[in-house]
Scaffold this motif. Structure first.
Motif, PDB file in Angstrom:
ATOM      1  N   CYS A   1      -4.079   6.063   0.676  1.00 28.81           N
ATOM      2  CA  CYS A   1      -3.248   5.041   0.050  1.00 28.81           C
ATOM      3  C   CYS A   1      -3.079   5.455  -1.400  1.00 28.81           C
ATOM      4  O   CYS A   1      -4.063   5.716  -2.083  1.00 28.81           O
ATOM      5  CB  CYS A   1      -3.930   3.679   0.137  1.00 28.81           C
TER       6      CYS A   1
ATOM      7  N   MET B   1      -9.328   3.634   1.158  1.00 28.97           N
ATOM      8  CA  MET B   1      -8.249   3.634   2.158  1.00 28.97           C
ATOM      9  C   MET B   1      -7.811   5.040   2.478  1.00 28.97           C
ATOM     10  O   MET B   1      -7.073   5.651   1.716  1.00 28.97           O
ATOM     11  CB  MET B   1      -7.042   2.846   1.635  1.00 28.97           C
TER      12      MET B   1
ATOM     13  N   HIS C   1       0.851  -1.184   0.000  1.00 33.04           N
ATOM     14  CA  HIS C   1       0.000   0.000   0.000  1.00 33.04           C
ATOM     15  C   HIS C   1       0.890   1.239   0.000  1.00 33.04           C
ATOM     16  O   HIS C   1       2.100   1.148   0.210  1.00 33.04           O
ATOM     17  CB  HIS C   1      -0.874   0.041   1.264  1.00 33.04           C
TER      18      HIS C   1
ATOM     19  N   HIS D   1      -9.335   0.100  -2.738  1.00 39.51           N
ATOM     20  CA  HIS D   1      -8.222   1.064  -2.696  1.00 39.51           C
ATOM     21  C   HIS D   1      -8.670   2.492  -2.405  1.00 39.51           C
ATOM     22  O   HIS D   1      -8.105   3.175  -1.554  1.00 39.51           O
ATOM     23  CB  HIS D   1      -7.459   0.992  -4.021  1.00 39.51           C
TER      24      HIS D   1
ATOM     25  N   GLU E   1      -1.201   3.636  -3.638  1.00 39.18           N
ATOM     26  CA  GLU E   1      -0.735   2.506  -4.445  1.00 39.18           C
ATOM     27  C   GLU E   1      -1.961   1.632  -4.703  1.00 39.18           C
ATOM     28  O   GLU E   1      -2.584   1.177  -3.741  1.00 39.18           O
ATOM     29  CB  GLU E   1       0.336   1.732  -3.656  1.00 39.18           C
ATOM     30  N   TYR E   2      -2.298   1.390  -5.959  1.00 42.17           N
ATOM     31  CA  TYR E   2      -3.512   0.616  -6.221  1.00 42.17           C
ATOM     32  C   TYR E   2      -3.384  -0.771  -5.585  1.00 42.17           C
ATOM     33  O   TYR E   2      -2.413  -1.487  -5.826  1.00 42.17           O
ATOM     34  CB  TYR E   2      -3.776   0.475  -7.729  1.00 42.17           C
ATOM     35  N   CYS E   3      -4.363  -1.101  -4.734  1.00 44.85           N
ATOM     36  CA  CYS E   3      -4.224  -2.323  -3.936  1.00 44.85           C
ATOM     37  C   CYS E   3      -5.483  -3.172  -3.980  1.00 44.85           C
ATOM     38  O   CYS E   3      -5.722  -3.989  -3.112  1.00 44.85           O
ATOM     39  CB  CYS E   3      -3.887  -1.949  -2.503  1.00 44.85           C
TER      40      CYS E   3
HETATM   41 CU1  CUA Z   1      -4.105   0.337  -0.187  1.00 46.14          CU
HETATM   42 CU2  CUA Z   1      -4.438   1.318  -2.301  1.00 46.14          CU
END
Ligand code: CUA
Length: 266
Positions: free
Chosen positions: A131, A142, A96, A139, A133-135
């Motif tokens: 966040c 977050m 993340h 996502h 960062e694509y998670c």
């Molecule tokens: Cu955790 Cu995007």
């Protein structure tokens, strides 16, 4: 052989040294004058499995942030102005990101690794963090915030949080509770309300729509089906979509509010 260096080469060497000198002084300026620090990976600190917030001195705080699908622990951090926070971050699952708006804190949360940054909060205000960062599906949900306010340190931080919650609730008073829920719970990360295709079926026109599922059955969307989908997402997956919807903590009242909202999306 007195002067064997070409004058042009001399000039280029001079320029190169000048550029280096400017660079070094800019780094020194950022570090000492602006107080910016470069994020560090702390290899001798063990990853942790829960978030924590510890006062370690006068205006000094140590914060362990645990990133996970799909939220941060803690997701609300109360600090008095002038606080220096040591932020340690790791992840419970996938990679993340962690960026605190209005600061230079920009870290990656990597499983098994602890990253570190120190930040000073001089000015009162709200500093949202996200966040970056694509998670996965949640996502966009977050996020959290650092709240820097002048409340006396003896005051119960809960009361400040609830004051903020009230302020937030007031500002969205015109929005229906169900509409707020689908935002807060992150539903809109995968379900659009304007008919556009996304990770999950669109909410537009969902009420009364006839859906066919991956198991070949068909039904007309009603309250019972919506409730089941929220509580037990993989039970009936609409044909053409993947069974990736997470189970979210939602109360019966909240489900009713979501249903009321979905009915309005004609
Ligand atoms: Cu955790 Cu995007």
């Amino acid at each position: 052989m007195k002067d064997s260096i070409d004058p042009l080469e001399k000039k280029i060497i001079g320029i190169a040294f000048l550029v280096m000198a400017v660079q070094v002084s800019l780094i020194a300026f950022a570090a000492y004058k602006l107080g910016l620090s470069v994020p560090t990976c702390v290899t001798n600190v063990k990853p942790f499995d829960s978030g924590s917030f510890t006062k370690i001195g006068d205006h000094r705080y140590e914060i362990h942030v645990l990133a996970k699908m799909w939220g941060f622990e803690p997701n609300k951090i109360d600090l008095p102005p002038g606080s220096i926070a040591d932020i340690y971050i790791t992840s419970k699952d996938v990679t993340h990101g962690f960026h605190i708006n209005g600061t230079n804190v920009n870290l990656m949360a990597v499983p098994g690794v602890v990253n570190y940054a120190q930040v000073t909060f001089n000015h009162p205000g709200t500093y949202p963090f996200v966040c970056h960062e694509y998670c996965g599906a949640g996502h966009q949900a977050m996020n959290g915030m650092v709240l820097v306010s002048d409340h006396p340190e003896t005051e119960n931080p809960e009361s400040v949080s609830s004051a903020v919650a009230t302020a937030v609730a007031t500002s969205v008073a015109t929005v229906s509770p169900g509409s707020k829920l689908v935002q807060d719970k992150g539903c809109i990360a995968c379900h659009t309300s304007d008919g556009k295709p996304s990770v999950g079926p669109t909410f537009k026109g969902i009420w009364g729509r006839s859906e066919t599922f991956t198991n070949g059955t068909t039904l007309v969307v009603d309250a019972a089906y919506i409730k089941e989908s929220i509580l037990d997402p993989p039970k009936k997956v609409v044909k053409g979509f993947n069974p990736i919807m997470p189970k979210l903590p939602v109360s019966d009242t909240e489900i009713d509010q979501i249903i009321d909202y979905l009915k309005t999306l004609k």
